[in-house]
Design an enzyme around this catalytic site. Structure first.
Site, mmCIF file in Angstrom:
data_model
loop_
_atom_site.group_PDB
_atom_site.id
_atom_site.type_symbol
_atom_site.label_atom_id
_atom_site.label_comp_id
_atom_site.label_asym_id
_atom_site.label_seq_id
_atom_site.Cartn_x
_atom_site.Cartn_y
_atom_site.Cartn_z
ATOM 1 N N GLU A 27 0.848 -1.211 0.000
ATOM 2 C CA GLU A 27 0.000 0.000 0.000
ATOM 3 C C GLU A 27 0.872 1.245 0.000
ATOM 4 O O GLU A 27 1.849 1.326 0.747
ATOM 5 C CB GLU A 27 -0.888 -0.031 1.247
ATOM 6 C CG GLU A 27 -2.269 0.514 1.025
ATOM 7 C CD GLU A 27 -3.099 -0.326 0.064
ATOM 8 O OE1 GLU A 27 -3.182 0.056 -1.116
ATOM 9 O OE2 GLU A 27 -3.674 -1.336 0.489
ATOM 10 N N HIS A 28 0.507 2.191 -0.843
ATOM 11 C CA HIS A 28 1.248 3.454 -0.999
ATOM 12 C C HIS A 28 2.676 3.205 -1.489
ATOM 13 O O HIS A 28 3.584 3.967 -1.196
ATOM 14 C CB HIS A 28 1.252 4.266 0.304
ATOM 15 C CG HIS A 28 -0.104 4.830 0.629
ATOM 16 N ND1 HIS A 28 -0.605 5.956 0.013
ATOM 17 C CD2 HIS A 28 -1.073 4.403 1.471
ATOM 18 C CE1 HIS A 28 -1.823 6.212 0.487
ATOM 19 N NE2 HIS A 28 -2.140 5.269 1.364
ATOM 20 N N THR A 29 2.848 2.132 -2.220
ATOM 21 C CA THR A 29 4.162 1.852 -2.804
ATOM 22 C C THR A 29 4.185 2.182 -4.296
ATOM 23 O O THR A 29 5.249 2.401 -4.865
ATOM 24 C CB THR A 29 4.524 0.360 -2.648
ATOM 25 O OG1 THR A 29 3.410 -0.414 -3.093
ATOM 26 C CG2 THR A 29 4.831 0.012 -1.202
ATOM 27 N N LEU A 115 -11.948 0.643 -2.961
ATOM 28 C CA LEU A 115 -11.929 -0.572 -3.778
ATOM 29 C C LEU A 115 -11.889 -0.237 -5.273
ATOM 30 O O LEU A 115 -12.237 -1.045 -6.123
ATOM 31 C CB LEU A 115 -13.128 -1.458 -3.439
ATOM 32 C CG LEU A 115 -13.149 -1.907 -1.970
ATOM 33 C CD1 LEU A 115 -14.452 -2.611 -1.639
ATOM 34 C CD2 LEU A 115 -11.967 -2.816 -1.656
ATOM 35 N N SER A 117 -13.494 2.088 -7.329
ATOM 36 C CA SER A 117 -14.649 2.256 -8.200
ATOM 37 C C SER A 117 -14.283 3.131 -9.395
ATOM 38 O O SER A 117 -14.776 2.908 -10.503
ATOM 39 C CB SER A 117 -15.816 2.874 -7.437
ATOM 40 O OG SER A 117 -15.433 4.102 -6.862
ATOM 41 N N GLU A 150 -7.477 9.653 -14.622
ATOM 42 C CA GLU A 150 -7.663 9.917 -13.185
ATOM 43 C C GLU A 150 -6.817 11.121 -12.745
ATOM 44 O O GLU A 150 -7.285 12.005 -12.037
ATOM 45 C CB GLU A 150 -7.244 8.665 -12.398
ATOM 46 C CG GLU A 150 -7.358 8.797 -10.905
ATOM 47 C CD GLU A 150 -8.665 8.240 -10.359
ATOM 48 O OE1 GLU A 150 -9.254 7.354 -11.002
ATOM 49 O OE2 GLU A 150 -9.073 8.709 -9.277
ATOM 50 N N ASP A 162 -4.381 0.756 -9.180
ATOM 51 C CA ASP A 162 -5.807 0.468 -9.333
ATOM 52 C C ASP A 162 -6.171 0.074 -10.759
ATOM 53 O O ASP A 162 -6.910 -0.885 -10.987
ATOM 54 C CB ASP A 162 -6.645 1.695 -8.939
ATOM 55 C CG ASP A 162 -6.342 2.165 -7.538
ATOM 56 O OD1 ASP A 162 -5.718 1.401 -6.770
ATOM 57 O OD2 ASP A 162 -6.721 3.301 -7.210
HETATM 58 C C1 GLA Z 1 -5.163 4.719 -4.183
HETATM 59 C C2 GLA Z 1 -4.388 5.083 -5.459
HETATM 60 C C3 GLA Z 1 -3.379 3.974 -5.799
HETATM 61 C C4 GLA Z 1 -2.508 3.611 -4.604
HETATM 62 C C5 GLA Z 1 -3.371 3.382 -3.351
HETATM 63 C C6 GLA Z 1 -2.552 3.204 -2.110
HETATM 64 O O1 GLA Z 1 -5.968 3.606 -4.421
HETATM 65 O O2 GLA Z 1 -5.258 5.294 -6.523
HETATM 66 O O3 GLA Z 1 -2.594 4.387 -6.908
HETATM 67 O O4 GLA Z 1 -1.538 4.602 -4.377
HETATM 68 O O5 GLA Z 1 -4.272 4.453 -3.127
HETATM 69 O O6 GLA Z 1 -1.808 2.043 -2.165
#
Ligand code: GLA
Length: 353
Positions: A27-29, A115, A117, A150, A162
């Site tokens: 996450e957040h990588t 999630l 969307s 996005e 995502d």
């Molecule tokens: C959101 C962003 C992703 C990712 C996550 C965290 O979903 O759209 O690119 O950075 O946060 O892991």
């Protein structure tokens, strides 16, 4: 619920869909050029597309019961339509001619739960346009265009997690992805395990400002280390030389990348669960993107028999939690966990399990 024909008085030419995703680790990588490990969830977004009888685009959301019409030189809309319109615009920017369209959107991916969307909507729209107009786009290109839509039209400086997950993952496997090279591996779930996803019922707040701030902090840390991105650092101890909060942010990213890489060794469900628990603690204490309700839900899940591990998933600041649980026990565990969580005065919701 209305359908395409009722709204546009004709049958659509094509239909396409794309799933939401849940991230198991990493996450957040992604905006640090690092590693992620998502899987698709059963909830998905469907679009039906046909040609518009006039010179305007007409977008309809069945969930919101809302229609948005846009003429040739009008500015970008807001709400759901900006994602659809954003996809059309990024295709136009890369040289494709897009005729005026009717687009009908219907989605079962919950909004604001972390999630994806928005990625599901972007990937479904781009898939639909690919098949309507015979565009020569592979699934990676679709993800990249969705991410561009996005960033440019929804104002979130997101990474590629995502959209890659929505475009390339399925519900039966985990997708290991190196977000720098886009190298990927389809992996089985740890043996004897399945996933549970529960929405905390706490809407994400400050998500985009907090997100963009974290991203800037990571870029600052990389600058101080003299590397292109935090992905290029693997020893968390080197962060000791940095001032807070940059030190903590960098430490999360480095340890999180290391956790994802461990999965490539083919680890057991128990070890995988421990990594998820450590990931949550790191997101809570170092990255500071959890909120009390998410901590409570994770705590309940981690203490439920049959759970290997649990963590918040997505950007944080609210949204959902994911747990890895014993195969065949997802339903019971999710029910148990939810009941306990709701007794604390929350309104959670089981999404997978
Ligand atoms: C959101 C962003 C992703 C990712 C996550 C965290 O979903 O759209 O690119 O950075 O946060 O892991």
């Amino acid at each position: 619920m209305m359908d395409y024909i009722q709204i546009f008085n004709a049958a659509p030419d094509v239909e396409a869909s794309a799933p939401g995703r849940v991230n198991l680790l990493g996450e957040h990588t992604d905006y640090n050029d690092g590693f992620v490990l998502p899987t698709a969830i059963p909830q998905h977004t469907t679009v039906a597309i046909g040609r518009s009888p006039n010179d305007r685009h007409h977008f309809y959301s069945a969930n919101l019961e809302e229609q948005v019409d846009i003429g040739p030189s009008e500015s970008t809309p807001t709400g759901f339509a900006r994602y659809v319109d954003g996809c059309i615009r990024v295709l136009e920017q890369s040289g494709h001619k897009i005729p005026p369209l009717n687009i009908f959107v219907n989605s079962s991916v919950p909004i604001g739960s972390g999630l994806s969307s928005s990625a599901a909507l972007e990937v479904a729209t781009l898939r639909g346009l690919r098949s309507l107009l015979n565009l020569n786009l592979d699934d990676v290109k679709i993800a990249q265009l969705g991410q561009q839509a996005e960033i440019q039209y929804a104002g979130v400086s997101c990474g590629i997690l995502d959209q890659m997950a929505s475009s390339l993952a399925d519900t039966e496997h985990m997708l290991f992805l190196d977000t720098r090279t886009l190298d990927r591996k389809i992996l089985p779930f740890p043996e004897g395990a399945e996933i549970v996803v529960i929405d905390s019922g706490v809407a994400r707040s400050l998500a985009s400002s907090g997100y963009n701030q974290r991203r800037a902090e990571c870029e600052e840390a990389a600058r101080q280390f003299g590397v292109k991105a935090l992905r290029d650092v693997s020893n968390p101890q080197v962060t000791d030389s940095l001032p807070d909060p940059i030190r903590k942010r960098a430490r999360h990213v480095i340890t999180e990348n290391n956790r994802v890489l461990k999965v490539l060794d083919g680890i057991s469900a128990e070890t995988f669960g421990e990594l998820m628990n450590a990931s949550h603690a790191s997101l809570r204490d170092d990255y500071e993107v959890s909120v009390p309700a998410l901590d409570q839900l994770v705590d309940i899940l981690q203490n439920t028999p049959g759970v290997f591990g649990a963590r918040l998933t997505g950007a944080g600041f609210g949204g959902a939690c994911v747990a890895l649980v014993r195969l065949g026990e997802g339903k019971t565990i999710a029910q148990k966990g939810l009941t306990q969580y709701n007794q604390l005065g929350h309104k959670g919701l089981i999404l997978v399990g």
